[in-house]
Scaffold this motif. Structure first.
Motif, PDB file in Angstrom:
ATOM      1  N   GLN A  95       0.821  -1.208   0.000  1.00 26.80           N
ATOM      2  CA  GLN A  95       0.000   0.000   0.000  1.00 26.80           C
ATOM      3  C   GLN A  95       0.856   1.260   0.000  1.00 26.80           C
ATOM      4  O   GLN A  95       0.513   2.249  -0.643  1.00 26.80           O
ATOM      5  N   VAL A  96       1.988   1.254   0.717  1.00 27.37           N
ATOM      6  CA  VAL A  96       2.791   2.480   0.836  1.00 27.37           C
ATOM      7  C   VAL A  96       3.871   2.591  -0.232  1.00 27.37           C
ATOM      8  O   VAL A  96       4.370   3.692  -0.486  1.00 27.37           O
ATOM      9  N   THR A  97       4.244   1.469  -0.869  1.00 23.81           N
ATOM     10  CA  THR A  97       5.307   1.536  -1.877  1.00 23.81           C
ATOM     11  C   THR A  97       4.787   1.369  -3.298  1.00 23.81           C
ATOM     12  O   THR A  97       5.430   1.832  -4.246  1.00 23.81           O
ATOM     13  N   GLY A  98       3.656   0.675  -3.451  1.00 23.04           N
ATOM     14  CA  GLY A  98       3.147   0.394  -4.793  1.00 23.04           C
ATOM     15  C   GLY A  98       3.928  -0.681  -5.523  1.00 23.04           C
ATOM     16  O   GLY A  98       3.681  -0.933  -6.706  1.00 23.04           O
ATOM     17  N   ASP A  99       4.829  -1.349  -4.827  1.00 23.49           N
ATOM     18  CA  ASP A  99       5.661  -2.386  -5.449  1.00 23.49           C
ATOM     19  C   ASP A  99       4.849  -3.673  -5.575  1.00 23.49           C
ATOM     20  O   ASP A  99       4.448  -4.275  -4.575  1.00 23.49           O
TER      21      ASP A  99
END
Length: 606
Positions: free
Chosen positions: A8-12
């Motif tokens: 959710q926070v990195t989009g990886d």
């Protein structure tokens, strides 16, 4: 679910793919589950990932699997008032961590799939019921477990309660409170009750946070016990829960922001870089234990490195803290990189930034130094005290007939000065006028000689804490010079700090060939010590200056003026006796006798 937070926070997408691959391995094409047995609340927890998979893919097989887990709740055993047993084999027992395991799935099923009235009514019953059974009165905290039948080996025969408040278990409860409140209907009749429980728990955690490390103990409310230890899994969960509670508007940021910051810096102190693969190792965590009989059984359990509990806890804490807009303030500073110090041997004071010398000033026999709020430097210089700007302009000066090894800028703007041979504790105004003059020489003595005192400080209570180097003791004098408290210190006391917990930290020199840092409680008992016994190669020589940094440990100097050896000049050590960083030897410096780390918006203990 920790990897979901990373995604959710990195989009990886590698995190997304990992979670989805796991879900596909657990759910067959027809929606049946590979490993699910429903024998315990632990089994239920993994269902939250199945809900996650349905939410993001819409595949019917995941909904069927989630429906199957939801129906297993209907026949799951409960206490007489409806609280789920921890496991079908733990008859009548509720465990504080079990409510996370069960409600992590149930609340998400209700919110993302259906049957929301049942799911949220049940979640409220479980969260509130768990609190009613396990709460420790007037603390906000919860015990590890309760046995309705009172026949478990750990259960109190009168109450059925377990004996202790266990860090990791309470962490799971803290997590499920905020995870539930994030999606819980605000108009639900039990919403405010869950909010109140959460607020009380956050206050209880704040009250029991270790003032030194910023972490929480294995037994949360017994941090004063010598054999208790700071536990990483629970600490990470508490950090996440506090920050999430702030974001949800349940607690006030101004009351808890520093608590989170100190906790997070403490959490980072448990990180080690693995030399073999360059990845991180996480230290001092639980081994995922069940309810223990007594305190000793909890604190003597082997500590685990890189267990699944601590990895998940660390993921939750790091994603929520590092994703804050002001996350830069949470990055762990490096005390051995930017500092000011005194070189007693060379007669100079220095400013180092990013490991390089950027400023120096002559200061014969200097032994104490501060960076003031205005950026000026205040330091001793043989027979006096000097305040200068970085442009070398003199702002304040005091000259003495005695050696001066201690100085301190007071909150009223005056300067405290400790005169050695004369045994005078002075307060001097900005014009150099003595406004208080207190002698602490023994009756009938006119000259204490050069070994009478080294570092000294005025305390918040108006008393004075003095290291009597030659006298091998530390004394707290009241405002009239009377002895209020004292403790013998073999080896020669050099520097003293009164810690926020009321204990006294002492840097000890080399008189008895045992240089060390010692922490005394008010009863004069040693409660913590760091010496050559704790460090490979026995490099400590003469411990002189030091600074306590909340949440990070102690930075102290290893003066080499007596031996001229090439050993580190400055050490940064945490409360678990790990050496985090060192500085020196250095071509610009002969020896370091005192060090000061500038910290923004932090109270200084130096």
């Amino acid at each position: 679910m920790g990897l979901d937070k990373l995604w959710q926070v990195t989009g990886d997408t590698k995190y997304y793919n990992y979670i989805l691959n796991w879900a596909n391995e657990m759910v067959r094409p027809d929606g049946s589950l590979v490993y699910f047995s429903g024998r315990s609340m632990d089994d239920m927890m993994a269902g939250a990932v199945i809900v996650w998979a349905y939410r993001y893919t819409g595949e019917e097989k995941f909904k069927k699997a989630a429906d199957f887990i939801r129906k297993s709740y209907d026949s799951y055993p409960r206490t007489s008032d409806g609280i789920f047993w921890h496991g079908r084999g733990t008859v009548g027992q509720i465990w504080v961590d079990g409510v996370f395991m069960g409600q992590m799935f149930l609340t998400k099923y209700g919110y993302y799939i259906g049957d929301s009235k049942y799911c949220f009514d049940e979640a409220a019953r479980q969260l509130i019921g768990m609190h009613q059974h396990l709460m420790k009165e007037n603390s906000g905290l919860l015990y590890h477990g309760w046995d309705e039948d009172k026949d478990a080996h750990w259960a109190n025969l009168s109450t059925g309660m377990s004996s202790e408040v266990w860090s990791e278990g309470l962490g799971w409860y803290a997590l499920i409170l905020v995870e539930t409140l994030e999606i819980f209907p605000k108009k639900h009749p039990q919403y405010q009750k869950i909010v109140d429980i959460t607020r009380n728990l956050m206050q209880g955690l704040k009250d029991n946070q270790d003032v030194n490390s910023g972490l929480w103990y294995q037994i949360v409310d017994k941090g004063n016990r010598f054999d208790n230890w700071q536990e990483t899994s629970g600490s990470g969960m508490f950090i996440y829960s506090m920050q999430r509670a702030i974001e949800l508007g349940i607690i006030q940021e101004k009351e808890y922001a520093n608590c989170i910051k100190r906790g997070y810096i403490g959490l980072l102190s448990k990180v080690r870089i693995n030399k073999d693969d360059g990845l991180i190792d996480l230290c001092d965590a639980n081994n995922g234990l069940g309810i223990q009989k007594d305190y000793d059984a909890y604190v003597t359990r082997p500590r685990k490195r890189n267990g699944q509990e601590v990895i998940s806890s660390f993921l939750w804490a790091t994603t929520i803290v590092e994703n804050k807009k002001d996350r830069i303030s949470y990055v762990k500073p490096s005390p051995c990189e930017t500092f000011v110090c005194t070189d007693y041997s060379q007669g100079k004071v220095f400013v180092f930034e990013k490991g390089e010398k950027v400023w120096e000033h002559d200061a014969p026999l200097s032994n104490d130094i501060w960076v003031l709020d205005n950026g000026n430097l205040l330091f001793t210089k043989g027979n006096g005290v000097l305040e200068v700007t970085r442009n070398n302009d003199t702002i304040f000066q005091y000259t003495s007939q005695s050696h001066v090894f201690a100085c301190q800028r007071l909150t009223n703007g005056n300067t405290f000065v400790g005169e050695c041979e004369s045994g005078r504790l002075l307060e001097v105004d900005s014009n150099g006028k003595i406004v208080k003059d207190l002698s602490i020489l023994p009756l009938g003595t006119t000259n204490g000689k050069k070994s009478f005192m080294r570092n000294a400080r005025k305390l918040e209570n108006g008393h004075y804490l003095v290291a009597h180097y030659g006298g091998k003791r530390v004394v707290e004098y009241d405002e009239n010079g009377n002895i209020y408290w004292e403790v013998p210190v073999s080896g020669g006391a050099h520097s003293v700090i009164r810690l926020p917990n009321g204990n006294t930290l002492v840097a000890v020199t080399d008189m008895d060939k045992n240089p060390r840092i010692v922490e005394f409680n008010s009863d004069k008992n040693i409660v913590w010590e760091f010496s050559n016994k704790d460090i490979e190669g026995a490099p400590l020589r003469f411990l002189s200056g030091m600074q306590y940094i909340p949440g990070m440990g102690i930075v102290f100097t290893n003066w080499t003026g007596h031996v001229k050896e090439k050993v580190p000049y400055i050490y940064w050590v945490d409360w678990n006796k790990n050496i985090i960083e060192t500085f020196g030897p250095c071509a610009d410096i002969e020896s370091v006798s005192s060090v000061f780390i500038p910290l923004k918006n932090e109270k200084v203990y130096h």
